[in-house]
Write a protein that holds these residues in place. Structure first.
Motif, PDB file in Angstrom:
ATOM      1  N   SER A 144       0.858  -1.188   0.000  1.00 22.77           N
ATOM      2  CA  SER A 144       0.000   0.000   0.000  1.00 22.77           C
ATOM      3  C   SER A 144       0.890   1.231   0.000  1.00 22.77           C
ATOM      4  N   VAL A 145       0.482   2.221  -0.767  1.00 17.31           N
ATOM      5  CA  VAL A 145       1.230   3.477  -0.855  1.00 17.31           C
ATOM      6  C   VAL A 145       0.267   4.631  -0.630  1.00 17.31           C
ATOM      7  N   ALA A 200       1.889   4.758  -6.565  1.00 23.32           N
ATOM      8  CA  ALA A 200       1.490   3.454  -7.100  1.00 23.32           C
ATOM      9  C   ALA A 200       1.967   3.285  -8.540  1.00 23.32           C
ATOM     10  N   TYR A 236       5.815   2.671  -8.468  1.00 19.29           N
ATOM     11  CA  TYR A 236       6.180   1.309  -8.087  1.00 19.29           C
ATOM     12  C   TYR A 236       5.858   0.315  -9.194  1.00 19.29           C
TER      13      TYR A 236
END
Length: 119
Positions: free
Chosen positions: A58-59, A65, A68
């Protein structure tokens, strides 16, 4: 079962050795809430279970997101084709974030000639 809510405070360690082992990633545990905390851990485990995955991440933002995701699927020298009007990282992002991978961003051929006048 209620999900724990962890406020952004430092965690206590059992000892200096325990703290060192956590920071050296020799043992699992929480060291800083921006890196991970019990609230995020519950969310990540539940998302992984829902998706049939082993782990989840989770970000805090959509841009994080996207970063990543792209950092994990791209390799040195890849060419990423994107549209100028979609929800995608802007060109300066490509130039700064992925310099070490020498990624190139390009527009589809049908769009590129029209866009070159406004770039």
């Amino acid at each position: 079962m209620a999900v724990p809510f962890t406020r952004p405070l430092p965690f206590e360690f059992d000892s200096a050795e325990h703290g060192a082992a956590l920071f050296n990633l020799e043992v699992q545990g929480n060291i800083y809430t921006r890196i991970g905390n019990p609230t995020n851990t519950v969310l990540e485990k539940r998302i992984a279970a829902l998706e049939g995955g082993v782990e989840a991440l989770s970000v805090s933002s959509g841009m994080a997101a996207i970063h990543y995701a792209l950092a994990n699927i791209t390799e040195m020298g890849n060419n990423i084709v994107s549209l100028p009007n979609c929800t995608a990282p802007p060109t300066p992002y490509w130039r700064t974030s992925f310099q070490n991978k020498a990624l190139r961003q390009s527009l589809p051929p049908a769009i590129a000639p029209r866009m070159s006048k406004t770039d």
